[in-house]
Scaffold this active site. Structure first.
Site, PDB file in Angstrom:
ATOM      1  N   CYS A 236      -1.084   1.452   7.459  1.00 28.19           N
ATOM      2  CA  CYS A 236      -0.220   1.398   6.282  1.00 28.19           C
ATOM      3  C   CYS A 236      -0.471   0.146   5.449  1.00 28.19           C
ATOM      4  CB  CYS A 236       1.245   1.496   6.685  1.00 28.19           C
ATOM      5  SG  CYS A 236       1.745   0.352   7.969  1.00 28.19           S
TER       6      CYS A 236
ATOM      7  N   GLU B  20     -10.673  -6.841   5.850  1.00 22.69           N
ATOM      8  CA  GLU B  20     -11.331  -5.560   5.631  1.00 22.69           C
ATOM      9  C   GLU B  20     -12.132  -5.490   4.336  1.00 22.69           C
ATOM     10  OE1 GLU B  20      -8.317  -2.543   5.897  1.00 22.69           O
ATOM     11  OE2 GLU B  20      -8.171  -2.743   8.072  1.00 22.69           O
TER      12      GLU B  20
END
Length: 167
Positions: A137, A164
């Protein structure tokens, strides 16, 4: 009466605890050292009869360590078990397909989940996600790229998104 198992690992952004069913499916997880913060997140239909602490949860603990060390897809194949309505369950499944380094807005997430007008429902699916990291999420941001909320804190979300980033 089912037994679930839990373990806490140290990560670069603090303790990470996971609760898994007897078959190894993640029931709840997040950046906390307190399993008591996770158990209320588990769907009542999946609530275990007892919890037993383990030093290591095998593939789950390995995936958490590998992810934080930079192997961003290490969590992708870990089974997750959450229960809710059809939209939320589909939204959680959809979220697992959002690739690392490619965050989406809540509006894009609603569209990916099959209902472009359900932006609030998509945001609610994120807020009610019990299996943070495994159901990422943190990869959903506000339109325009603002970080948005995160159960485990905006600093943790910022670190995860930075970790990321496609380089």
């Amino acid at each position: 009466m089912s037994t679930a198992f839990w373990s806490t690992s140290d990560t670069r952004i603090g303790p990470f605890t996971a609760v898994v069913a007897g078959d190894g499916a993640v029931l709840a997880s997040g950046w906390t050292g307190d399993v008591g913060e996770l158990t209320p997140l588990i769907s009542p239909s999946l609530t275990p009869g007892s919890l037993t602490q383990r030093r290591d949860l095998g593939p789950v603990t390995s995936a958490v360590r590998r992810y934080h060390a930079g192997e961003l897809d290490a969590v992708d194949d870990i089974e997750v078990r959450q229960r809710s309505g059809a939209f939320r369950e589909n939204a959680w499944d959809t979220l697992r397909k959002v690739p690392a380094g490619r965050p989406v807005s809540y509006a894009e997430y609603a569209t990916l989940s099959g209902n472009p007008s359900a932006v609030r429902a998509a945001a609610s699916a994120c807020a009610r996600n019990a299996a943070a990291l495994f159901v990422p999420c943190h990869r959903v941001v506000r339109t325009g790229g603002a970080i948005g909320n995160f159960r485990w804190g905006t600093d943790a979300k910022r670190w995860l998104l930075s970790h990321e980033e496609v380089r």
